[in-house]
Design a protein around this motif. Structure first.
Motif, PDB file in Angstrom:
ATOM      1  N   ASP A  37      -5.462   2.092   7.677  1.00 18.59           N
ATOM      2  CA  ASP A  37      -4.692   2.389   8.885  1.00 18.59           C
ATOM      3  C   ASP A  37      -3.312   2.879   8.447  1.00 18.59           C
ATOM      4  OD1 ASP A  37      -2.911   2.054  11.149  1.00 18.59           O
ATOM      5  OD2 ASP A  37      -4.407   0.756  12.060  1.00 18.59           O
ATOM      6  N   LEU A  38      -2.838   3.973   9.019  1.00 10.37           N
ATOM      7  CA  LEU A  38      -1.518   4.492   8.642  1.00 10.37           C
ATOM      8  C   LEU A  38      -0.426   3.442   8.787  1.00 10.37           C
ATOM      9  CD1 LEU A  38      -1.382   8.118  10.118  1.00 10.37           C
ATOM     10  CD2 LEU A  38      -1.689   7.443   7.726  1.00 10.37           C
ATOM     11  N   LYS A  93       0.855  -1.182   0.000  1.00 10.68           N
ATOM     12  CA  LYS A  93       0.000   0.000   0.000  1.00 10.68           C
ATOM     13  C   LYS A  93       0.896   1.238   0.000  1.00 10.68           C
ATOM     14  CE  LYS A  93      -3.281  -2.768   2.646  1.00 10.68           C
ATOM     15  NZ  LYS A  93      -4.205  -3.077   1.546  1.00 10.68           N
ATOM     16  N   LEU A  94       0.740   2.051  -1.038  1.00 11.23           N
ATOM     17  CA  LEU A  94       1.593   3.215  -1.232  1.00 11.23           C
ATOM     18  C   LEU A  94       0.755   4.459  -1.465  1.00 11.23           C
ATOM     19  CD1 LEU A  94       4.034   1.635  -3.840  1.00 11.23           C
ATOM     20  CD2 LEU A  94       4.610   2.123  -1.452  1.00 11.23           C
ATOM     21  N   LEU A  95       1.295   5.601  -1.065  1.00  5.18           N
ATOM     22  CA  LEU A  95       0.722   6.876  -1.446  1.00  5.18           C
ATOM     23  C   LEU A  95       1.498   7.434  -2.635  1.00  5.18           C
ATOM     24  CD1 LEU A  95       0.066   8.676   1.964  1.00  5.18           C
ATOM     25  CD2 LEU A  95      -1.655   8.124   0.235  1.00  5.18           C
ATOM     26  N   LEU A  96       0.777   7.914  -3.630  1.00  7.28           N
ATOM     27  CA  LEU A  96       1.368   8.724  -4.681  1.00  7.28           C
ATOM     28  C   LEU A  96       1.139  10.175  -4.282  1.00  7.28           C
ATOM     29  CD1 LEU A  96       0.001   6.890  -7.857  1.00  7.28           C
ATOM     30  CD2 LEU A  96       1.958   6.273  -6.418  1.00  7.28           C
ATOM     31  N   ASP A  97       2.180  10.840  -3.876  1.00  7.56           N
ATOM     32  CA  ASP A  97       2.162  12.193  -3.326  1.00  7.56           C
ATOM     33  C   ASP A  97       1.445  12.233  -1.978  1.00  7.56           C
ATOM     34  OD1 ASP A  97       3.828  13.473  -5.117  1.00  7.56           O
ATOM     35  OD2 ASP A  97       2.215  14.113  -6.440  1.00  7.56           O
ATOM     36  N   CYS A  98       1.743  13.308  -1.250  1.00  6.96           N
ATOM     37  CA  CYS A  98       1.249  13.400   0.134  1.00  6.96           C
ATOM     38  C   CYS A  98       1.069  14.869   0.488  1.00  6.96           C
ATOM     39  CB  CYS A  98       2.242  12.717   1.076  1.00  6.96           C
ATOM     40  SG  CYS A  98       1.635  12.488   2.755  1.00  6.96           S
ATOM     41  N   ARG A 128       3.315   0.057  15.173  1.00  2.89           N
ATOM     42  CA  ARG A 128       3.986   0.103  13.882  1.00  2.89           C
ATOM     43  C   ARG A 128       4.182  -1.301  13.337  1.00  2.89           C
ATOM     44  NH1 ARG A 128       9.415   1.299  11.997  1.00  2.89           N
ATOM     45  NH2 ARG A 128       9.348   2.716  10.214  1.00  2.89           N
ATOM     46  N   LYS A 129       3.763  -1.527  12.069  1.00  2.00           N
ATOM     47  CA  LYS A 129       3.781  -2.856  11.488  1.00  2.00           C
ATOM     48  C   LYS A 129       4.854  -3.043  10.420  1.00  2.00           C
ATOM     49  CE  LYS A 129      -1.291  -3.097  11.810  1.00  2.00           C
ATOM     50  NZ  LYS A 129      -2.534  -3.219  11.008  1.00  2.00           N
ATOM     51  N   LYS A 130       5.233  -1.959   9.729  1.00  2.00           N
ATOM     52  CA  LYS A 130       6.059  -2.087   8.527  1.00  2.00           C
ATOM     53  C   LYS A 130       7.182  -1.064   8.529  1.00  2.00           C
ATOM     54  CE  LYS A 130       2.197  -3.490   5.500  1.00  2.00           C
ATOM     55  NZ  LYS A 130       1.479  -3.165   4.245  1.00  2.00           N
ATOM     56  N   ASP A 131       8.255  -1.390   7.813  1.00  2.00           N
ATOM     57  CA  ASP A 131       9.244  -0.374   7.485  1.00  2.00           C
ATOM     58  C   ASP A 131       8.589   0.640   6.542  1.00  2.00           C
ATOM     59  OD1 ASP A 131      11.189  -1.672   8.960  1.00  2.00           O
ATOM     60  OD2 ASP A 131      11.916  -2.824   7.240  1.00  2.00           O
ATOM     61  N   GLY A 141      -3.413  17.716   4.027  1.00  2.00           N
ATOM     62  CA  GLY A 141      -4.652  17.036   4.382  1.00  2.00           C
ATOM     63  C   GLY A 141      -4.677  15.555   4.070  1.00  2.00           C
ATOM     64  N   VAL A 142      -3.648  15.040   3.421  1.00  2.00           N
ATOM     65  CA  VAL A 142      -3.653  13.636   3.003  1.00  2.00           C
ATOM     66  C   VAL A 142      -3.572  12.691   4.195  1.00  2.00           C
ATOM     67  CG1 VAL A 142      -2.317  11.850   1.799  1.00  2.00           C
ATOM     68  CG2 VAL A 142      -2.841  14.011   0.656  1.00  2.00           C
ATOM     69  N   VAL A 143      -2.735  13.000   5.178  1.00  2.00           N
ATOM     70  CA  VAL A 143      -2.583  12.089   6.317  1.00  2.00           C
ATOM     71  C   VAL A 143      -3.907  11.915   7.052  1.00  2.00           C
ATOM     72  CG1 VAL A 143      -1.522  11.828   8.592  1.00  2.00           C
ATOM     73  CG2 VAL A 143      -0.110  12.389   6.625  1.00  2.00           C
ATOM     74  N   SER A 144      -4.635  12.993   7.246  1.00  2.00           N
ATOM     75  CA  SER A 144      -5.934  12.893   7.900  1.00  2.00           C
ATOM     76  C   SER A 144      -6.922  12.091   7.050  1.00  2.00           C
ATOM     77  CB  SER A 144      -6.494  14.296   8.158  1.00  2.00           C
ATOM     78  OG  SER A 144      -7.801  14.234   8.678  1.00  2.00           O
ATOM     79  N   ASN A 145      -6.988  12.410   5.764  1.00  2.00           N
ATOM     80  CA  ASN A 145      -8.020  11.819   4.916  1.00  2.00           C
ATOM     81  C   ASN A 145      -7.743  10.383   4.519  1.00  2.00           C
ATOM     82  OD1 ASN A 145     -10.312  13.823   3.954  1.00  2.00           O
ATOM     83  ND2 ASN A 145      -8.456  15.011   4.307  1.00  2.00           N
TER      84      ASN A 145
END
Length: 244
Positions: free
Chosen positions: A48-49, A30-35, A84-87, A38-42
Motif C-alpha cells: 500500500d502506498l 519500507k523504502l523505494l530505491l529510485d522511483c 495517510r499513515k506515515k510521514d 511506472g513505479v508508483v503503479s507497479n
C-alpha cells in the motif's frame, strides 16, 4: 531485509512495467530505491502506498525519478481520504539544486540531502553513498541491516572504485545496459562484460542484472556474465524478491 524488483527497464518502461525502482523492507520500514516511470503503479502490487516511509534517489534522470510527482500527489489525495499513515521523506543529493528543491512538497513530503562523506540512518538501514561515473551526478548505494549488505550501482560505467565499494557485500544490483561488445561505457553505463568484471573484482557471491536494454535476449546477458563469473547471476524481473 527484503528487496523486491518493482522496475528494471533502461530509459522507458515496456508495457505494464516500470523503469528503475526497488522496494526495500525490514519490519515496518519500507523504502523505494529510485522511483522511475511506472513505479508508483507497479509498487502497489506489493505494498500500500501509505505504508511507504520514503524514497532514496540515486540521481535525477527521468528513468530513475519520473514518478516522484505522482508520488507527491498520492500524499495529497490519501491525506484527504484519511488514509495517510506515515510521514514521507525523499532522500537525494543536492548537486542538482533545482531538482532537489522540487522534492519537498507542501507539508506532506520532506526532502533530506545525503552525501558520500557520512552514512545516512533510516530506520534499521544504514546507507553509504559513492559517486559513480555518469553524465550527471549519480550515487551508488550500500545498504546495511543486521549484518547484511546490498549494493545498488544505479547508473555508471565500470571503474575499479565501484568494485571496491561493493567488495564483500551479500548482493549487488548492477546496471547492465548492453551486451558484450556494446559500447555503452561512453554514455556512463555498463555492458555484460563490465557487470561480470564488477562481480569478479568485488568478490561477491550474487548479482542481479538490471537497467536492462530493450533489444536482444536478456538470457544472453546472463550467459555472458556467467562465462566470466561463476557464482549466482540473476536477471531482474518484476516481482523478483530477495531475502537477506
Amino acid at each position: 531485509m527484503n528487496i523486491t524488483v518493482v522496475g528494471y527497464w533502461h530509459a522507458y518502461p515496456e508495457r505494464g512495467e516500470a523503469t528503475s525502482g526497488y522496494l526495500l523492507e525490514h519490519g515496518s520500514t519500507k523504502l523505494l530505491l529510485d522511483c522511475g516511470s511506472g513505479v508508483v503503479s507497479n509498487v502497489q502490487k506489493y505494498i500500500d502506498l501509505n505504508d511507504l516511509n520514503g524514497v532514496v534517489l540515486s540521481h535525477y534522470h527521468h528513468d530513475h525519478f519520473a514518478d516522484i510527482g505522482p508520488l507527491q500527489y498520492a500524499q495529497i489525495v490519501n491525506k484527504g481520504m484519511g488514509k495517510r499513515k506515515k510521514d514521507f521523506t525523499i532522500y537525494a543529493h543536492q548537486e542538482d539544486t533545482a531538482s532537489f528543491n522540487k522534492l519537498a512538497y507542501k507539508d506532506l513530503v520532506k526532502s533530506v540531502a545525503y552525501n558520500e562523506r557520512a552514512p545516512l540512518k533510516i530506520g534499521p538501514f544504514t546507507f553509504y553513498f559513492f559517486k559513480t561515473q555518469h553524465p550527471v551526478p549519480c550515487y551508488a548505494m550500500k545498504i546495511t541491516c543486521e549484518g547484511k549488505q546490498i549494493v545498488y550501482t544505479a547508473d555508471s560505467s565500470y571503474f575499479a572504485g565501484l568494485a571496491d565499494f561493493a567488495n564483500g557485500c551479500d548482493l549487488v544490483i548492477t546496471e547492465c545496459s548492453g551486451y558484450s561488445g556494446d559500447h555503452v561505457g561512453q554514455y556512463g553505463h555498463m555492458n555484460s562484460e563490465d557487470a561480470a568484471k564488477l562481480a569478479v573484482n568485488s568478490g561477491i557471491e550474487k548479482i542481479i542484472l538490471s537497467h536492462l536494454p530493450h533489444h536482444g535476449d536478456h538470457e544472453q546477458l546472463k550467459r555472458e556474465v556467467e562465462e566470466r563469473f561463476n557464482r549466482i547471476v540473476l536477471l531482474a524481473k518484476s516481482g523478483l524478491v530477495l531475502e537477506l
